[in-house]
Design an enzyme around this catalytic site. Sequence first.
Site, PDB file in Angstrom:
ATOM      1  N   GLN A  13      18.086  40.371  44.966  1.00  0.00           N
ATOM      2  CA  GLN A  13      18.453  38.952  45.036  1.00  0.00           C
ATOM      3  C   GLN A  13      18.099  38.381  46.410  1.00  0.00           C
ATOM      4  OE1 GLN A  13      19.719  36.939  42.523  1.00  0.00           O
ATOM      5  NE2 GLN A  13      19.435  35.296  44.015  1.00  0.00           N
ATOM      6  N   LYS A  60      23.244  36.533  35.974  1.00  0.00           N
ATOM      7  CA  LYS A  60      22.196  37.421  35.471  1.00  0.00           C
ATOM      8  C   LYS A  60      22.821  38.615  34.758  1.00  0.00           C
ATOM      9  CE  LYS A  60      18.934  35.882  38.972  1.00  0.00           C
ATOM     10  NZ  LYS A  60      18.350  36.098  40.308  1.00  0.00           N
ATOM     11  N   ASP A 115      11.051  40.287  38.745  1.00  0.00           N
ATOM     12  CA  ASP A 115      11.031  38.942  39.325  1.00  0.00           C
ATOM     13  C   ASP A 115       9.602  38.416  39.408  1.00  0.00           C
ATOM     14  OD1 ASP A 115      13.376  37.616  39.837  1.00  0.00           O
ATOM     15  OD2 ASP A 115      13.778  38.645  41.735  1.00  0.00           O
TER      16      ASP A 115
END
Length: 283
Positions: A93, A49, A116
Site C-alpha cells: 500500500q 481491499k 497493482d
Amino acid sequence: MTAAQLDGTAAAAAIREEIAARTANLPQLSLAVVLVGEDPASAVYVRNKERACKKAGIRSVAHRLPADTSREHLLALVATLNADPEIDGILVQLPLPKHLPEREILDAIVPEKDVDGFHPVNQGRVLLGDRDALAPCTPAGIMELLRRNGHDVSGRRAVVVGRSTIVGRPLAALLISQNATVTVCHTKTADLAAEVARAEYLFVAAGRRGVVKPEWITPGCVVVDVGIHRLDDGTLTGDLDFAPCAERAAAITPVPGGIGPMTIAMLLANTLRAGLLRRGLTE
Ligand code: NAD
C-alpha cells in the site's frame, strides 16, 4: 442535457460476483497486503481491499508493519512473499513512509505477482498493447467501466489530464490500444481549456479540485473523474465540480461511486489473472 451516470459501484459488484464464481472452482487464491505505518487513509483503503477480497472468494493475508520498518526488513518480506507458493498477488500500500524507497520496493515484487501493475515489466507490457498484462488497476478500471456501459473509444478524441505513472500514462496507453486518438495534458500544458474542449472522452486525474472548468467541456462529452478529495466535513469529492459538468456531459462518473470501486475490482481481477497464469490456467 443531463448525463447518464457511469455507476462504478454497480459494475464493481458485478465484477466481484463474476470473480467469486470463478474462484469457487479454483484452489484458494491469496493476496498479500503490506501496510507500513499508520496513515489513516491507507488503513481504510486496505480494509476495503480486504473486504472486497473476501466477497470475491480471495484470501487476503495482511502484513501490518510499524512506521519505522527498515528498507531491508521490507525487502526481505517482499522476497519471502515472492517465493511463497501460497501467495498469488502482492500489494504494497502506498504511500510508504518517507524513509523507504518506494520505487525500489515496488520493483522488488516479481512481475507475475504484481497485482497493482506498477512494476516496469507490467507497465511496459501495457505500453506494448499486451492484453494479458497486469495493468495498473485504476486505468484498467476506467476502461472496464466504459466497456460495461457500451462505450467504444475507437476513433474518438480522448483527453487525459494528468501524466502520473499510476493513472495518466498507463491510461493513455490503454486508450491507444483501443484506437482512441489521445492527448495527455499536464502542468506544463499551454492551453488546457482548448485541449479539454476537443475531448469526446475526458479523463481527469490531476489531484486538483476544479482543474477543469465545466464550461470547457463540449456538450455530449463522456467525462471520467478520477480525483479523490476528502473535504473538511468528511465528504468525498472528485477533481470536478460534478453538477455543472453533469449538465454538459453525455455520461459522467460520480465521486464516490465511480472509479474508486472499479480500482478495487481490478485488483481482484488482477489477482485472479495472476493466480490463473501461475497455474497455467485460462480465464
Ligand atoms: P499525481 O499527483 O501523481 O499526478 C497528477 C498529474 O496531474 C500530474 O501529472 C500533473 O502534471 C497533472 N496536473 C496537476 N495539476 C494540473 C493542472 N493544473 N493542469 C494540468 N495538469 C495538472 O496524482 P495521481 O496519483 O495520478 O492521482 C490523481 C488523482 O486521482 C488524485 O486525486 C488521487 O487521489 C486520485 N486517484 C484516485 C484513484 C481511484 O481509485 N479513484 C486511484 C489513484 C489516484
